[in-house]
Design an enzyme around this catalytic site. Sequence first.
Site, short mmCIF file in Angstrom:
data_model
loop_
_atom_site.label_atom_id
_atom_site.label_comp_id
_atom_site.label_asym_id
_atom_site.label_seq_id
_atom_site.Cartn_x
_atom_site.Cartn_y
_atom_site.Cartn_z
N HIS A 98 0.83 -1.21 0.00
CA HIS A 98 0.00 0.00 0.00
C HIS A 98 0.87 1.26 0.00
O HIS A 98 0.57 2.24 -0.69
CB HIS A 98 -0.92 -0.04 1.23
CG HIS A 98 -1.73 1.20 1.41
ND1 HIS A 98 -1.42 2.15 2.36
CD2 HIS A 98 -2.82 1.66 0.77
CE1 HIS A 98 -2.30 3.13 2.30
NE2 HIS A 98 -3.17 2.86 1.34
N GLU A 111 2.10 1.90 -3.38
CA GLU A 111 1.02 2.46 -4.21
C GLU A 111 0.98 3.99 -4.05
O GLU A 111 0.84 4.72 -5.04
CB GLU A 111 -0.32 1.83 -3.79
CG GLU A 111 -1.54 2.47 -4.43
CD GLU A 111 -2.67 2.66 -3.44
OE1 GLU A 111 -3.03 1.69 -2.75
OE2 GLU A 111 -3.19 3.79 -3.34
N HIS A 112 1.13 4.46 -2.82
CA HIS A 112 1.11 5.92 -2.59
C HIS A 112 2.31 6.61 -3.24
O HIS A 112 2.18 7.69 -3.80
CB HIS A 112 1.15 6.20 -1.08
CG HIS A 112 -0.20 6.27 -0.45
ND1 HIS A 112 -0.66 7.37 0.20
CD2 HIS A 112 -1.20 5.36 -0.38
CE1 HIS A 112 -1.88 7.15 0.67
NE2 HIS A 112 -2.23 5.93 0.34
N GLU A 119 -5.12 7.98 6.83
CA GLU A 119 -5.95 7.01 6.10
C GLU A 119 -6.30 5.84 7.04
O GLU A 119 -7.45 5.37 7.07
CB GLU A 119 -5.20 6.51 4.86
CG GLU A 119 -6.07 5.63 3.97
CD GLU A 119 -5.32 5.16 2.71
OE1 GLU A 119 -4.15 5.54 2.52
OE2 GLU A 119 -5.93 4.40 1.93
#
Lengths: 427, 455
Positions: free
Chosen positions: A68, A71-72, A144
């Site tokens: 993740h 991905e950022h 998040e």
Amino acid sequence: MIATKFESALLRERYWKIEHPSGLRIYVFPKRTTVAYAVLATAYGSLDVSFRTADRPDFVTVPDGVAHFLEHKLFDNPDGSDSLLRFTALGADANAYTDYNRTAYLFSTAERFGESLEELLRFVFTPYFTPETVAKERGIIAEEIRMYRDAPFDRCFQNLLEGLYHSHPVRRNICGSEGSIANITADLLYECYRVFYQPSNMILCVSGDVAPETVTAAADRILPASPAPRAIIRAPICEPETAARSEISARMPVSKPIFYLAVKDPVLPPDAMARLRRDAAMSLLSDVLFSRSSVFFNRLFERGLLTTSYSHGYSGTDSFAFHSICGESNDPRAVRRECAEYLAQVRENGISEDDFRRSKRGLIADQIRAYDSTEEICNNLLSFALEGLDLFSYPDLLSSVTKEECESLLNEVFTPERECLSVVEDY
Amino acid sequence: MANSASGETTKPIAEEERPREYPCGSRGTLRAIRTDRFKAGQLTFSTVLPITRENAVMAPLMLSVLRRGTERYPALADINRRLDDLYGSALWVQCAYRGDRLILGFGMDLLDGSYLPEPVNLPEGLTEILDQILYHPLLDDRGLLRKACVESEKTLQRDEIRALRNVPAQYAAAQARRIFYEGTPAGIPLYGTEEEVERVTAEQLTRYWNCWKQTVVPECFYVGGDNPEKIAGTIGRVFDRAENRNAVPVLGLSDRPVIEKADKTRRVEEELPVGQSHLVLGYRTGGVTVGHPEWAAAALMTELLGMSPSSLLFRNVREKLSLCYSISAGYDAFRGALFVSCSLSAKNREIAEAEILGQVAALCEGRFGNDELEAARQSLCGAYRQLGDRPASLESFWAGRAMAGVAETPAECRQRFAALTRGDVIAAARRLSLNTVYFLRGTAPEETIDDSDEI
């Protein structure tokens, strides 16, 4: 390049699969829409925390949340620009997401498709991380994580996975935790990138008014010359068939208790086609047993034990699978008791022919409906491509499922020792 | 028909295409876009009511009770099974505010007949269910809506009201709007308050239903491949009744002028035991709503401020300062309002608010690049080009425009965006006045979230 065409008479659709010399598998699904959609994904998700390549003897274990985090950060470019801004300037809407078994980068656009596709391929294949940018991103990802923690249904679902699974990595948050992301560094991101972002581990799906040649030409221009692919070996996951806990609960400000009631499917066929058939049969069984037309839902709704906030379904992958119902109820434990009694009745009396026919008809119609949106097409195509399956095989498979097959699954899967109830209640 | 790049022969919806209007019974209208583009089309039926306290409480409750059972389909399960027989067609309740109006009705999807293995007239089948729900609900022996259903749906509506706080960001947005619109119809909460719902009786709801039937002027919208005239005829037969022969349509978005400027800034803070906090700033747009000559400039200004990853707020508050994961701006073009929403840690509230105000000031002073403006323009034009790919987007776009009395097509809107200058955007920003600052303070430290009480 080897191109294979797939067609469906039922759906009146077709698509192409192209094996690009770089190793990337490309799927093009033509649709004469205004908007074209593209998704570039790697078979790398939050479950991949312990792995090695074929040329290394030892498994590497990394902190939760690396897929993740990557991905950022992948949107950052070496020249300091941000690809999200480049997409906006091209009139495209770009995004990305990380799941248990994939990380996907996507865009949709009504114009300048070729330029956006090149941007997608360019930024995903050009990693650039620095200690400073990695440190900065931690604050955003921490927010998040907090956002999901404050969402009762997300929290209830996350707890469910912790209750169902003893040690499987699916029980851990896709984003990781604030503690785990503190240990993620630029070097670690590069290391994981090099393993999982090999073109041979990736898939590009495109749907829209786009010719296959446009897509392959962009891939020819952008994709790196591919060295021999390094095979990825995931550490084996040993997970008992039983649920880790029978019940798990949490307290949050909610108007009414929220629940997930799930049962672990112990059978994970190693063959992808066999898994797909099980998925089709379990989905059909789920609809027969738990849809809004079912005796179960209507009995509990009329008694005030369920509300219209209700869903059900089956999730299956090669390493975990479960069936769940989810909703709001003043008494989730009573829902669980009622569910057990109901399943016992269905086992005794069998599935009604009428219910089975109605569910099958509805699910096949849903398959047809799924081919209006380029986004839905691409994401479904991606799911099938990751398994090496033909998207068009599903409606036929669904048609061929028998009532007896569903009854057999009912007896095989729904047992109390594999069941977990997750509840979120008010303070 | 010319082939496209993909070799496909179905026709996309032309951006310049306006829906055609067909009479729907003697009073109603069906707007339709006929296209073979979709495997499943969409048909919506709605009635427009003014927002009043009574309508906000009673209208959604009425539809929910009516849907519980009819003469031909006595239970909810029977209705759902009939929908399953119609190839899993969906029938959903529509209940939402637009401007100072309450839009009430049903939406349904219609699978294209050519995909069905047997000839089934889905529009007729679904309209028959609609007729049963609206005009033939099960009544008790006194002719009243059944008390048990009324009480059950009252409970669900109260749950719905309470459930707002389940999603803190949505709760914050709703509270900010309630404060912003206080004293106007839009300030009345949809579904009412728990106390108002509790007071409703079966007698009152039956009376409301009987009155509502006298006011029905059906507004319908269809996107799909069937013949719209036939569909209009089928629906028209349902609503052409003696009881609504004198019905008068509710016109426009409001009966009152839009408030142009905030006379003061209202600051409200609440607490909720959650981890994350939420900040919402509400601005008046100088009375600029859909149909106003400056509407397009307000839309582009909002886009530049906070509607895409290249927006000022996303780039500065999130990317540069790392203060939040989500931040966005939204323009309520039916009421002349702009809201900025941000989810963040409570400790960052002041710095985030200052940065948001600073970015609005930057817009007013023209401190933004041409590349940023062009990116915003591209993003906005892209959103309008995408409208034709989804029946629901087309319905929403055209229904709103019809209420506002605006006939611009998506292509014409894009032309307006293309013609806007920096000066237009700066002027739109200078019309903003801050009306509301709402802060929902999350008070739960992580460790108080208890997930260990296994049974």
